[in-house]
Structure formats: structure tokens, C-alpha cells
Design an enzyme around this catalytic site. Sequence first.
Site, PDB file in Angstrom:
ATOM      1  N   TYR A   1       2.845   4.807   0.827  1.00 56.30           N
ATOM      2  CA  TYR A   1       3.451   5.375   2.029  1.00 56.30           C
ATOM      3  C   TYR A   1       2.437   6.282   2.718  1.00 56.30           C
ATOM      4  CZ  TYR A   1       7.870   3.833  -0.085  1.00 56.30           C
ATOM      5  OH  TYR A   1       8.880   3.081  -0.647  1.00 56.30           O
TER       6      TYR A   1
ATOM      7  N   PHE B   1       6.537   1.422  -4.001  1.00 61.17           N
ATOM      8  CA  PHE B   1       7.907   1.622  -3.498  1.00 61.17           C
ATOM      9  C   PHE B   1       8.499   2.979  -3.887  1.00 61.17           C
ATOM     10  CE2 PHE B   1       7.508  -3.042  -3.661  1.00 61.17           C
ATOM     11  CZ  PHE B   1       7.809  -3.349  -2.347  1.00 61.17           C
TER      12      PHE B   1
ATOM     13  N   HIS C   1      10.765  -9.666   1.906  1.00 64.72           N
ATOM     14  CA  HIS C   1      10.481  -8.250   1.644  1.00 64.72           C
ATOM     15  C   HIS C   1      11.736  -7.419   1.944  1.00 64.72           C
ATOM     16  CE1 HIS C   1       8.500  -4.306   2.076  1.00 64.72           C
ATOM     17  NE2 HIS C   1       7.534  -4.828   1.338  1.00 64.72           N
TER      18      HIS C   1
ATOM     19  N   ASP D   1       0.849  -1.192   0.000  1.00 64.18           N
ATOM     20  CA  ASP D   1       0.000   0.000   0.000  1.00 64.18           C
ATOM     21  C   ASP D   1       0.880   1.236   0.000  1.00 64.18           C
ATOM     22  OD1 ASP D   1       0.900  -0.284   2.647  1.00 64.18           O
ATOM     23  OD2 ASP D   1      -0.920   0.552   3.494  1.00 64.18           O
TER      24      ASP D   1
END
Length: 216
Positions: free
Chosen positions: A61, A72, A178, A59
Site C-alpha cells: 500500500y 493485503f 482480483h 505491491d
Amino acid sequence: MTDDLARLGPWRDLPFFHLVWPDLRGLVGEDALPPAPMRFRALEMTPPDAVRVLILGQDPYPTPGHANGLAFSVTADTPLPRSLTNIFREMEDDLGHRPGTGDLSGWADQGVLLLNTALSTPPGQAGGHARLGWQRLAEEVLDRLNDRPRAALLWGNHARAFAPRLSHPDHLILESAHPSPLSARRGFFGSRPFSRINDWLAARGEAPIDWTATET
């Protein structure tokens, strides 16, 4: 964003935009991040037939001014978030270089779809809209991308859960931990995703991704 979906190009034909979005947009709210004009930017920048690589995030920031509609990615004048710092660290180890800013628009222009599985979040609340219904859109996008071979980076358990939707036998599916500081040392560092994707593209006779490219 207005109700005119023309900016989405072929993506606008996904059932989500006719069956889910009319109700979902009221739940998202006016103050959600990123701002409404950027909400579908990943799809607007990279239409289905242009997608060569998928990078699936979770999702946006939650800090105002950071998210720019690409997973990202952050606006060019924003300090790098920790996950993106680790992505760039791995890229330097893998390729010997990295982008000059955290704005990854230059990747999108080359056919890298930077898609989050939720396209909004309330300010200050990471994951705040994860259960509103956005997952339906991510599922439909991946189903649409299953028509021909593509590369996909699935980082972390959340992204890896979508792997079954990418069932084409000639996809390149790269799964790892991740890049978050909590998990990057559990298999993200050393995974060499950027060179592996470029090697795969080259083997198919396609141009490599210039991973140093940033905003357009």
C-alpha cells in the site's frame, strides 16, 4: 534492513539476495514503503518449509503507515483498504466470520505466505517500484515452493501470470478475479477460497487455517 540476511532464514540462500539485492537496495531508496525493517517480513515470518498456503499480491500500500510487509495486510489501527474489505466480505459469505483487524500476521504464523511481487513502493505511488527487479525474487520464491503440494490463491491477472511456476501436479491453485472494487464482481465474490483451502488441507490430514486470526 542491514546487509545481514540472517533474519531471512533459509530464504537468504535464494540467488536474488546475492545477485540482485545489493544493487536493488540502492534503487529502492530510504523513504520507500513499507519501512526497511518490514520489507522482507513475509519471508521472515514464514520460512519455506512452513508454507502451506501462498497468497500472491502485487505491491505494498502506498499510504504511509498502512503497509506492514505482508500482502493485503495493514497495521492493526488502519481502516481497511477496499480490496481487503472485499476479501473480508467474501470470507464472511464463505465462512460466516472474519478477522477483527486488517493485520494478517496471524495468517503468516499458520503458514500462509503473504507475498507481494514487489516489496517496496514510493509513498503515494502504487506500482512505483514494479519494474525495479523485484519480480526475480517472486519467481525464485515460487520455484522454491514447487517442491511439494501447497495451496495458492492467485487473484487477478498479475498474480495469475505466475501460475506456470507452480507446476507440481498436487498443488491446489485457485485463480479468480482480483478483490479490487473494479473487478471483485467478475468472479472473486462467490469463489469461496477460504473454505476450499481448508477442505483441501483437511483432506490431506492437515490442520485448517484459522482465518479469523490477526496480529500476534
